[in-house]
Design an enzyme around this catalytic site. Structure first.
Site, PDB file in Angstrom:
ATOM      1  CD  GLU A  28      -0.946   0.558   3.694  1.00 62.81           C
ATOM      2  OE1 GLU A  28      -1.146   1.780   3.674  1.00 62.81           O
ATOM      3  OE2 GLU A  28      -1.331  -0.197   4.607  1.00 62.81           O
ATOM      4  CE  LYS A 163      -3.121   0.996  10.789  1.00 61.73           C
ATOM      5  NZ  LYS A 163      -3.927   0.610   9.656  1.00 61.73           N
TER       6      LYS A 163
END
Length: 306
Positions: A28, A163
């Site tokens: 990414e 996360k």
């Protein structure tokens, strides 16, 4: 898809590897523009590409540059995104057509990287951590588009878990609803980004890249919709103390609430705030877990091609 070449540029190296049945790993670009400061962001991105090459695969960093959908960008383009930083639009699925039409730049999130990887035929993608269900989502409805994409786009995502700023339990529930297998690499516990485990279990433990590759190939050949999530714990020597990092996260979340920060601004704000609170320790951990994921993704991609 009709007339894809009108919008999509696949780097020649990536195209040749795909045509020859060689391993390719997508990466990414949000981590370059929104993940860390310049020049550390560019140095990290180039090092991740090197790790993938060193383990036998071809890296394909994905971005939108001047309206072109890019699968595989040059070191100069990585530097361009790194210097432009937060001025690059953080591009999720909804942003793609607008950025293309306006010939703008976009740093691809997990969701958009999956979309563009799938367009080019890249099946394995390495990132840091995925987005998920945010804390308090039962009120705010703040749920990352990454989870929707995992439910419908056939790309494997190798990450260090969700996360730890998120609600990990609800994130796992959402992935189960979407039919996404969650694999723990050499662990049955869900890694929590900065830490090696959490209070939650994954669906399956697999101990070798070959096992994971075999499961992924079976899913693709069965034509089952959606992706697969591989959770790879941060190396022990770089893992942070869970009580300490959770305290830092709670402090950052509280400040975000006070400042009214919402939507796509939430994650970059929280990661930057946690970096400040930990004196940069969280950023060092973030970089090391990305390196670790790149290595595993390359190993899986190589096994798939055998």
């Amino acid at each position: 898809m009709k007339n894809l070449n009108k919008y999509l540029d696949v780097a020649r190296e990536v195209e040749k590897a795909l045509e020859a049945g060689k391993p390719v790993v997508a990466l990414e670009s949000t981590i370059i523009s929104h993940g860390m400061p310049y020049p550390q962001n560019v140095e990290t991105a180039l090092q991740v590409e090197k790790i993938i090459r060193d383990h036998g695969a071809v890296p394909a960093t994905i971005a939108i540059i001047k309206g072109r959908l890019k699968v595989g960008i040059s070191p100069e383009e990585i530097d361009y995104l790194g210097k432009k930083g937060l001025d690059v639009i953080k591009a999720s699925r909804r942003d793609v057509p607008v950025l293309v039409a306006a010939k703008e730049d976009g740093a691809t999130t997990v969701a958009t990287t999956m979309i563009l990887a799938a367009m080019a035929g890249v099946k394995v993608f390495a990132t840091g951590g995925i987005g998920g269900v945010h804390r308090g989502a039962e009120v705010t409805m703040d749920i990352s588009a990454d989870l929707e994409e995992l439910g419908m786009t056939p790309v494997m995502v190798v990450c260090a878990g969700a996360k730890s700023i998120l609600d990990l339990g609800l994130t796992l529930e959402y992935l189960e609803t979407k039919g996404v297998p969650v694999i723990g690499y050499q662990t049955k516990m869900l890694p929590a980004f900065y830490t090696r485990d959490s209070a939650f279990k994954v669906d399956y433990r697999m101990d070798t890249p070959k096992e994971i590759a075999d499961a992924w190939v079976a899913k693709l050949e069965l034509d089952l919709k959606g992706g697969m999530l591989v959770t790879n714990p941060i190396p022990e020597e770089y893992a942070m103390d869970s009580a300490y990092i959770n305290k830092c996260i709670e402090e950052a979340v509280e400040e975000a609430k006070e400042k009214g920060i919402k939507g796509k601004e939430t994650t970059p704000f929280l990661l930057a705030k946690i970096k400040d609170i930990t004196g940069g320790e969280s950023l060092d951990a973030n970089i090391q877990l990305v390196f670790n994921n790149a290595k595993l993704a390359a190993q899986i991609a190589c096994e798939m091609c055998k």
